[in-house]
Design a protein around this motif. Sequence first.
Motif, PDB file in Angstrom:
ATOM      1  N   GLY A  56     -46.569   4.617 -24.894  1.00 26.84           N
ATOM      2  CA  GLY A  56     -47.647   3.996 -24.138  1.00 26.84           C
ATOM      3  C   GLY A  56     -47.581   2.484 -24.086  1.00 26.84           C
ATOM      4  N   GLU A  57     -46.658   1.910 -24.831  1.00 30.21           N
ATOM      5  CA  GLU A  57     -46.504   0.453 -24.822  1.00 30.21           C
ATOM      6  C   GLU A  57     -45.982  -0.021 -23.470  1.00 30.21           C
ATOM      7  OE1 GLU A  57     -47.262  -1.727 -27.263  1.00 30.21           O
ATOM      8  OE2 GLU A  57     -48.014  -0.071 -28.508  1.00 30.21           O
ATOM      9  N   GLN A  58     -46.285  -1.258 -23.142  1.00 30.87           N
ATOM     10  CA  GLN A  58     -45.796  -1.855 -21.892  1.00 30.87           C
ATOM     11  C   GLN A  58     -44.284  -1.763 -21.809  1.00 30.87           C
ATOM     12  OE1 GLN A  58     -47.838  -2.924 -19.499  1.00 30.87           O
ATOM     13  NE2 GLN A  58     -46.158  -3.468 -18.131  1.00 30.87           N
ATOM     14  N   GLU A  59     -43.616  -2.172 -22.877  1.00 31.27           N
ATOM     15  CA  GLU A  59     -42.155  -2.105 -22.970  1.00 31.27           C
ATOM     16  C   GLU A  59     -41.823  -1.036 -24.015  1.00 31.27           C
ATOM     17  OE1 GLU A  59     -39.590  -4.059 -21.583  1.00 31.27           O
ATOM     18  OE2 GLU A  59     -41.007  -5.035 -20.220  1.00 31.27           O
ATOM     19  N   ILE A  60     -41.139   0.022 -23.604  1.00 35.14           N
ATOM     20  CA  ILE A  60     -40.787   1.091 -24.537  1.00 35.14           C
ATOM     21  C   ILE A  60     -39.579   0.660 -25.365  1.00 35.14           C
ATOM     22  CG2 ILE A  60     -39.976   3.467 -24.742  1.00 35.14           C
ATOM     23  CD1 ILE A  60     -41.576   4.117 -22.224  1.00 35.14           C
ATOM     24  N   ASP A  61     -39.746   0.732 -26.683  1.00 31.61           N
ATOM     25  CA  ASP A  61     -38.683   0.409 -27.623  1.00 31.61           C
ATOM     26  C   ASP A  61     -37.871   1.694 -27.859  1.00 31.61           C
ATOM     27  OD1 ASP A  61     -37.085  -0.167 -29.807  1.00 31.61           O
ATOM     28  OD2 ASP A  61     -38.674  -1.147 -30.954  1.00 31.61           O
ATOM     29  N   LEU A  62     -36.787   1.864 -27.094  1.00 29.78           N
ATOM     30  CA  LEU A  62     -36.010   3.105 -27.172  1.00 29.78           C
ATOM     31  C   LEU A  62     -35.439   3.387 -28.557  1.00 29.78           C
ATOM     32  CD1 LEU A  62     -34.273   3.181 -23.665  1.00 29.78           C
ATOM     33  CD2 LEU A  62     -36.254   4.489 -24.465  1.00 29.78           C
ATOM     34  N   PRO A  63     -34.915   2.379 -29.272  1.00 20.87           N
ATOM     35  CA  PRO A  63     -34.436   2.679 -30.632  1.00 20.87           C
ATOM     36  C   PRO A  63     -35.564   3.192 -31.547  1.00 20.87           C
ATOM     37  CG  PRO A  63     -33.473   0.630 -29.869  1.00 20.87           C
ATOM     38  CD  PRO A  63     -34.527   1.024 -28.855  1.00 20.87           C
ATOM     39  N   ARG A  64     -36.749   2.625 -31.390  1.00 26.07           N
ATOM     40  CA  ARG A  64     -37.891   3.080 -32.209  1.00 26.07           C
ATOM     41  C   ARG A  64     -38.276   4.510 -31.836  1.00 26.07           C
ATOM     42  NH1 ARG A  64     -43.948   2.116 -31.957  1.00 26.07           N
ATOM     43  NH2 ARG A  64     -44.626   2.578 -34.071  1.00 26.07           N
ATOM     44  N   THR A  65     -38.340   4.802 -30.537  1.00 24.56           N
ATOM     45  CA  THR A  65     -38.710   6.164 -30.132  1.00 24.56           C
ATOM     46  C   THR A  65     -37.657   7.163 -30.605  1.00 24.56           C
ATOM     47  OG1 THR A  65     -37.719   5.916 -27.926  1.00 24.56           O
ATOM     48  CG2 THR A  65     -40.063   5.419 -28.129  1.00 24.56           C
ATOM     49  N   GLU A  66     -36.396   6.780 -30.588  1.00 25.10           N
ATOM     50  CA  GLU A  66     -35.338   7.671 -31.072  1.00 25.10           C
ATOM     51  C   GLU A  66     -35.472   7.917 -32.565  1.00 25.10           C
ATOM     52  OE1 GLU A  66     -31.936  10.144 -31.197  1.00 25.10           O
ATOM     53  OE2 GLU A  66     -33.453   9.668 -29.693  1.00 25.10           O
ATOM     54  N   ALA A  67     -35.824   6.884 -33.314  1.00 28.01           N
ATOM     55  CA  ALA A  67     -36.016   7.044 -34.756  1.00 28.01           C
ATOM     56  C   ALA A  67     -37.179   7.998 -35.044  1.00 28.01           C
ATOM     57  CB  ALA A  67     -36.264   5.683 -35.411  1.00 28.01           C
ATOM     58  N   ILE A  68     -38.253   7.855 -34.301  1.00 26.67           N
ATOM     59  CA  ILE A  68     -39.407   8.748 -34.480  1.00 26.67           C
ATOM     60  C   ILE A  68     -39.019  10.176 -34.093  1.00 26.67           C
ATOM     61  CG2 ILE A  68     -41.752   9.274 -33.706  1.00 26.67           C
ATOM     62  CD1 ILE A  68     -42.074   6.190 -33.224  1.00 26.67           C
ATOM     63  N   ARG A  69     -38.279  10.334 -33.005  1.00 25.69           N
ATOM     64  CA  ARG A  69     -37.831  11.666 -32.585  1.00 25.69           C
ATOM     65  C   ARG A  69     -37.007  12.323 -33.677  1.00 25.69           C
ATOM     66  NH1 ARG A  69     -33.772  14.421 -31.573  1.00 25.69           N
ATOM     67  NH2 ARG A  69     -32.335  12.676 -31.816  1.00 25.69           N
ATOM     68  N   LYS A  70     -36.134  11.548 -34.306  1.00 23.15           N
ATOM     69  CA  LYS A  70     -35.301  12.089 -35.387  1.00 23.15           C
ATOM     70  C   LYS A  70     -36.147  12.485 -36.586  1.00 23.15           C
ATOM     71  CE  LYS A  70     -30.922   9.911 -34.206  1.00 23.15           C
ATOM     72  NZ  LYS A  70     -29.884   8.939 -34.598  1.00 23.15           N
ATOM     73  N   GLU A  71     -37.184  11.704 -36.885  1.00 23.27           N
ATOM     74  CA  GLU A  71     -38.091  12.074 -37.980  1.00 23.27           C
ATOM     75  C   GLU A  71     -38.773  13.401 -37.678  1.00 23.27           C
ATOM     76  OE1 GLU A  71     -40.831   8.870 -38.523  1.00 23.27           O
ATOM     77  OE2 GLU A  71     -39.404   7.668 -39.669  1.00 23.27           O
ATOM     78  N   ILE A  72     -39.246  13.554 -36.447  1.00 18.73           N
ATOM     79  CA  ILE A  72     -39.895  14.803 -36.041  1.00 18.73           C
ATOM     80  C   ILE A  72     -38.916  15.964 -36.204  1.00 18.73           C
ATOM     81  CG2 ILE A  72     -40.856  16.090 -34.087  1.00 18.73           C
ATOM     82  CD1 ILE A  72     -41.994  13.351 -33.092  1.00 18.73           C
ATOM     83  N   ALA A  73     -37.694  15.778 -35.726  1.00 19.06           N
ATOM     84  CA  ALA A  73     -36.681  16.834 -35.832  1.00 19.06           C
ATOM     85  C   ALA A  73     -36.420  17.191 -37.296  1.00 19.06           C
ATOM     86  CB  ALA A  73     -35.400  16.400 -35.138  1.00 19.06           C
TER      87      ALA A  73
END
Length: 93
Positions: free
Chosen positions: A27-44
Motif C-alpha cells: 500500500g506504500e506509494q513506492e513498493i519496496d520489492l526486496p522488502r515484499t520478497e523478504a516478507i513473502r519468504k517469511e510467510i512461505a
Amino acid sequence: AVSFHRRLNELEGEVEARRNLLIDSLGEQEIDLPRTEAIRKEIAGFQDEVQKEVIAHIAESKKIMTPAQQKRFIELLRASSNNGRINSPFPKN
C-alpha cells in the motif's frame, strides 16, 4: 492434540501478521520489492512449518488407528484436499 493446535495457532498468527505487513508494504506509494520478497519468504517459511507440523501429527495419529481406520482417514484427507471429491481430478493412470 492440544499442543498441536496451540502450535498451529501460533504459526497461523505469524502468517497473519506477515500478511498484514505485506499488505501495508504493497500500500506504500513506492513498493519496496526486496522488502515484499523478504516478507513473502517469511510467510512461505511459516507455511512450511505448518505443513511439517500437520504431517507429523498425522503420522502420530495413524499409530493408534487400525488399518481400516487409517484407510478411512486417508480417504477423508483426500476428499478434503479435493474439495469433497473422493477421487482426485487428476487420476494417475
